[in-house]
Design an enzyme around this catalytic site. Structure first.
Site, PDB file in Angstrom:
ATOM      1  N   HIS A  74       0.819  -1.222   0.000  1.00  0.00           N
ATOM      2  CA  HIS A  74       0.000   0.000   0.000  1.00  0.00           C
ATOM      3  C   HIS A  74       0.854   1.274   0.000  1.00  0.00           C
ATOM      4  O   HIS A  74       0.756   2.073  -0.937  1.00  0.00           O
ATOM      5  CB  HIS A  74      -0.993  -0.036   1.170  1.00  0.00           C
ATOM      6  CG  HIS A  74      -1.643   1.282   1.471  1.00  0.00           C
ATOM      7  ND1 HIS A  74      -2.512   1.901   0.602  1.00  0.00           N
ATOM      8  CD2 HIS A  74      -1.533   2.119   2.542  1.00  0.00           C
ATOM      9  CE1 HIS A  74      -2.913   3.057   1.134  1.00  0.00           C
ATOM     10  NE2 HIS A  74      -2.339   3.208   2.305  1.00  0.00           N
ATOM     11  N   HIS A  95       3.708   6.924   5.489  1.00  0.00           N
ATOM     12  CA  HIS A  95       2.548   7.669   5.975  1.00  0.00           C
ATOM     13  C   HIS A  95       1.710   6.899   6.996  1.00  0.00           C
ATOM     14  O   HIS A  95       1.026   7.503   7.810  1.00  0.00           O
ATOM     15  CB  HIS A  95       1.669   8.147   4.814  1.00  0.00           C
ATOM     16  CG  HIS A  95       0.792   7.089   4.222  1.00  0.00           C
ATOM     17  ND1 HIS A  95       1.207   6.277   3.193  1.00  0.00           N
ATOM     18  CD2 HIS A  95      -0.474   6.694   4.520  1.00  0.00           C
ATOM     19  CE1 HIS A  95       0.227   5.445   2.880  1.00  0.00           C
ATOM     20  NE2 HIS A  95      -0.804   5.667   3.664  1.00  0.00           N
ATOM     21  N   GLU A  98       0.906   5.760  12.718  1.00  0.00           N
ATOM     22  CA  GLU A  98      -0.454   5.406  13.089  1.00  0.00           C
ATOM     23  C   GLU A  98      -0.573   3.923  13.440  1.00  0.00           C
ATOM     24  O   GLU A  98      -1.192   3.547  14.430  1.00  0.00           O
ATOM     25  CB  GLU A  98      -1.369   5.745  11.900  1.00  0.00           C
ATOM     26  CG  GLU A  98      -2.778   5.236  12.007  1.00  0.00           C
ATOM     27  CD  GLU A  98      -3.677   6.195  12.766  1.00  0.00           C
ATOM     28  OE1 GLU A  98      -3.256   7.339  12.950  1.00  0.00           O
ATOM     29  OE2 GLU A  98      -4.771   5.772  13.183  1.00  0.00           O
ATOM     30  N   ASP A  99       0.048   3.057  12.633  1.00  0.00           N
ATOM     31  CA  ASP A  99      -0.255   1.622  12.699  1.00  0.00           C
ATOM     32  C   ASP A  99       0.856   0.742  13.268  1.00  0.00           C
ATOM     33  O   ASP A  99       0.656  -0.448  13.448  1.00  0.00           O
ATOM     34  CB  ASP A  99      -0.562   1.082  11.292  1.00  0.00           C
ATOM     35  CG  ASP A  99      -1.853   1.662  10.733  1.00  0.00           C
ATOM     36  OD1 ASP A  99      -2.616   2.225  11.528  1.00  0.00           O
ATOM     37  OD2 ASP A  99      -2.069   1.554   9.521  1.00  0.00           O
ATOM     38  N   ASP A 159      -3.105   8.521  -0.989  1.00  0.00           N
ATOM     39  CA  ASP A 159      -3.488   7.446  -0.063  1.00  0.00           C
ATOM     40  C   ASP A 159      -4.932   7.032  -0.345  1.00  0.00           C
ATOM     41  O   ASP A 159      -5.250   5.847  -0.492  1.00  0.00           O
ATOM     42  CB  ASP A 159      -3.343   7.985   1.370  1.00  0.00           C
ATOM     43  CG  ASP A 159      -3.758   6.980   2.429  1.00  0.00           C
ATOM     44  OD1 ASP A 159      -3.512   5.771   2.227  1.00  0.00           O
ATOM     45  OD2 ASP A 159      -4.316   7.410   3.457  1.00  0.00           O
ATOM     46  N   ASP A 188     -23.280  15.675 -26.256  1.00  0.00           N
ATOM     47  CA  ASP A 188     -21.820  15.698 -26.336  1.00  0.00           C
ATOM     48  C   ASP A 188     -21.186  14.688 -25.383  1.00  0.00           C
ATOM     49  O   ASP A 188     -20.746  15.039 -24.305  1.00  0.00           O
ATOM     50  CB  ASP A 188     -21.282  17.104 -26.072  1.00  0.00           C
ATOM     51  CG  ASP A 188     -21.892  17.714 -24.825  1.00  0.00           C
ATOM     52  OD1 ASP A 188     -22.958  17.233 -24.395  1.00  0.00           O
ATOM     53  OD2 ASP A 188     -21.299  18.639 -24.263  1.00  0.00           O
TER      54      ASP A 188
HETATM   55 MN    MN Z   1      -2.704   4.664   3.969  1.00  0.00          MN
END
Ligand code: MN
Length: 717
Positions: free
Chosen positions: A48, A72, A76-77, A139, A260
């Site tokens: 990812h 990124h 957080e993870d 992201d 169009d």
């Molecule tokens: Mn992410």
């Protein structure tokens, strides 16, 4: 599939002095940090961030952004901290990672609230460094590309709505066309799979019917323009299913009626060539009226420049043609990223004209009451097409379509908005609710004594105007309540036989959970706190006062007095044709002596309004219905209804005093209605039969002198 090596190779194509070792370090760092995680697809999680960075590299962003893409999700993870990142990759990358992390951190109860709150963070973060937003968009793009793997349908729908409502418009605002299109299409696929499939099938069908059509038109257009301009290329493509669907929705038409669905693009060398190419196209093909747009002389807020036109093409089919230079094309595809890519090392702050909208959003953000109100404003800001208008000095103001002179006034300056009393469009005086059109020159007439009217909120369309008006009205209401509360409390003191001292109230603030005296006054004014509770708290050992009588007991008795109608409306008005039926408008209750105007209602005669009545704006488009009228000399003695709004104390004797006072001034109460009541005061409407404005003014002055009356005004609705 993207690999660590392919990413490094891609970045080195546009970044010749790339520190490949550092970038590879970042890859390995992220891969190791995420080594225990998997994506919903079952792939290693590291894929990812790797693909997010690849998206950023395809926009040719600088190395700090690419490394941030890789890292990124680490803070957080995973176990990784910002300190680790600072140590390995420096402060710039760490602050970018921090910005991206902050956007995703907190969960909220309701979807609406979460969406709004996320968006708010997004804006704050990106106002510091625009790259944070670019990374967040990348992201989101990769998450949308892989959304099929998310098991929960609710979650897929929520993410898709958010993408459609917030991220794709943001990508558009930043001018990154391809990002906007892909985000929109992926969300569309999730939200309306059947609609999308049926549109794709029809497009396929059309293409199969005539497989070489696009190529033939490209050749035709090329032939038409190539001798006149420095042509770079002509391209043609079918529009995306989502943009086709949006058009069907907004115009409320079916696929067959959609003309169009193919758009052609002419890329030329310089601006001069753009207009020459346009001339050649219009010379050769018929233009569809009103379809021409010149975004070169007035670029969109996001910096987008191009000429747009729709013509009856070489094979009698309607086609859209966009004409722009190759530089404009780069800006259109990469938008803000084209300005802020590796080429411009320094300044990532959000100065510069194309970010005016962002500063405006942030201003709204500071004023809005809660996230929902904020989202309501910003959604409007995002979706409407624009109109461009000019100040008398020639400055350009861009606003959403449907904007009015009031929006314009607030766009110029909030002070101008607050004091605006009228407007001229192209030199003509117009009502404030008039819709502005492209190219209008708008002059705002101001007066220092004017304040915003709550009714403006009904017709303004910009978030800025709406939030300024709301804020003003809120303050105004509060000021009224504070005054009223103060009057109620000081009177309660007098009734107790005590001198009113503001200081005394300090001691009860805490008891009523108020932080200052104005708050306490406002609560009493609004009827949330009873004055008796305050008195009892202040003087616990006081004697209990008399029972309150019902306010109505007196009125019912008095209302039995017959009201004799002395009304003789034979011909109180001059300027009418004989035999015309006549009504006095119920909205403004015109009185003899006031400036008035007549409106013809076919079959119903003429309605008389005061010239300042707001209802009149409904008739601006039909000037033939307006008649010049005046008061007949005799009418100055005839009887008319004046409507008053009063705020009075809720206590026995109040209505007796009111009706005595009115009767003493020779007025006759015709009707009475309670609007609001609290334990301490009543807000009432009183219709009084009077002879003209001066008579009513007398009555008002007498009423104001009464002790039980807090305020009296002439009422118009
Ligand atoms: Mn992410």
């Amino acid at each position: 599939m993207v690999t660590k090596q392919s990413l490094v190779d891609l970045v080195s194509t546009y970044q010749p002095d790339l520190d490949a070792v550092l970038l590879m370090d970042a890859c390995n760092f992220s891969e190791k940090a995420h080594s225990h995680q998997k994506r919903a697809s079952g792939e290693p999680y590291f894929q990812h961030p790797l693909e997010v960075s690849e998206i950023l590299a395809s926009m040719k962003l600088d190395v700090a952004s690419i490394i941030t893409g890789l890292l990124h999700d680490t803070v957080e993870d995973t176990e990784v901290t910002l300190e680790d990142i600072t140590e390995h990759f420096g402060g710039e990358v760490a602050s970018l990672v921090d910005g991206v992390t902050k956007l995703t951190k907190i969960e909220y109860q309701s979807d609406q609230q979460r969406q709004a709150e996320n968006f708010r963070k997004l804006l704050i973060a990106m106002s510091k460094d625009i790259r944070v937003l670019l990374i967040k968009l990348a992201d989101r793009l990769h998450n949308m590309r892989t959304i099929g793997f998310v098991k929960s349908r609710d979650k897929r729908l929520r993410i898709s709505h958010e993408t459609m409502d917030i991220y794709s418009p943001l990508a558009e605002r930043l001018g990154i066309q391809h990002l906007k299109n892909e985000l929109q299409d992926l969300a569309f696929q999730e939200l309306y799979p059947e609609v999308r499939l049926s549109i794709i099938k029809r497009l396929e069908f059309l293409r199969k019917q005539d497989e070489t059509m696009i190529d033939r038109v490209i050749r035709n257009i090329t032939d038409v323009v190539k001798d006149n301009v420095n042509l770079i290329e002509v391209t043609g493509r079918q529009k995306t299913p989502c943009s086709i669907w949006r058009k069907m929705e907004s115009k409320n038409i079916g696929f067959e009626q959609l003309s169009d669905i193919v758009a052609f693009r002419i890329i030329v060398k310089d601006i001069d060539d753009c207009y020459k190419a346009l001339g050649a196209i219009h010379n050769k093909y018929h233009m569809v009226p009103d379809s021409f747009k010149d975004y070169i002389s007035t670029p969109k807020n996001n910096g987008y420049q191009s000429l747009h036109t729709v013509v009856m093409g070489p094979e009698r089919q309607v086609v859209e043609v966009q004409i722009r230079t190759d530089h404009m094309h780069e800006v259109a595809e990469y938008g803000v990223a084209a300005h802020w890519s590796y080429k411009q090392k320094k300044d990532y702050s959000t100065d510069g004209k194309q970010f005016r909208w962002m500063r405006e959003l942030l201003e709204i953000l500071e004023r809005a009451e809660g996230p929902e109100e904020f989202l309501e404003h910003t959604k409007l800001e995002m979706y409407y097409d624009q109109v461009f208008c000019f100040t008398p000095k020639g400055d350009l103001i861009a606003m959403p379509k449907g904007a009015t002179p009031v929006d314009f006034a607030y766009a110029v300056h909030s002070g101008v908005g607050h004091n605006c009393v009228g407007a001229k469009i192209n030199g003509r005086i117009v009502p404030l609710r008039t819709e502005l059109h492209n190219g209008d020159q708008v002059e705002i007439i101001t007066s220092k004594t004017q304040v915003p009217s709550p009714s403006w909120e009904k017709f303004v369309v910009t978030g800025k105007a709406r939030s300024e008006i709301r804020r003003f009205v809120r303050q105004q209401q509060r000021a009224e309540y504070v005054n009223l509360g103060k009057a109620i409390i000081s009177k309660a003191f007098r009734e107790e036989g005590r001198e009113f001292k503001e200081k005394a109230l300090d001691t009860v603030l805490e008891h009523f959970h108020k932080t200052d005296i104005d708050e306490l006054y406002a609560a009493v004014g609004e009827g949330n706190i009873n004055k008796n509770d305050i008195i009892t708290t202040l003087f616990p050992d006081r004697k209990v006062t008399k029972n309150k009588k019902n306010l109505f007991s007196f009125f019912r008795k008095n209302a039995k007095h017959p009201i004799t109608s002395k009304g003789n409306h034979a011909l109180p008005i001059t300027g009418l044709m004989p035999g015309m039926a006549l009504h006095f408008a119920g909205c403004c209750h015109p009185l003899p002596g006031e400036k008035i105007v007549g409106i013809v209602n076919t079959g119903k005669g003429v309605t008389i309004h005061t010239t300042d009545c707001e209802v009149l704006s409904n008739y601006t488009d039909t000037p033939e219905r307006w008649i010049d009228v005046g008061w007949d000399q005799e009418s100055l003695d005839s009887i008319h209804i004046g409507r008053l709004k009063l705020i009075v104390s809720h206590e026995s004797g109040t209505l007796a005093s009111l009706s005595n006072s009115i009767a003493k001034d020779l007025g006759n109460i015709n009707n009475l209605k309670i609007i609001t009541r609290s334990s301490d005061f009543f807000e009432i409407l009183v219709d009084v039969e009077v002879r003209g404005t001066r008579h009513l003014t007398n009555i008002i002055s007498s009423l104001r002198a009464l002790e039980c009356v807090h305020s009296v005004e002439r009422y118009k609705d």
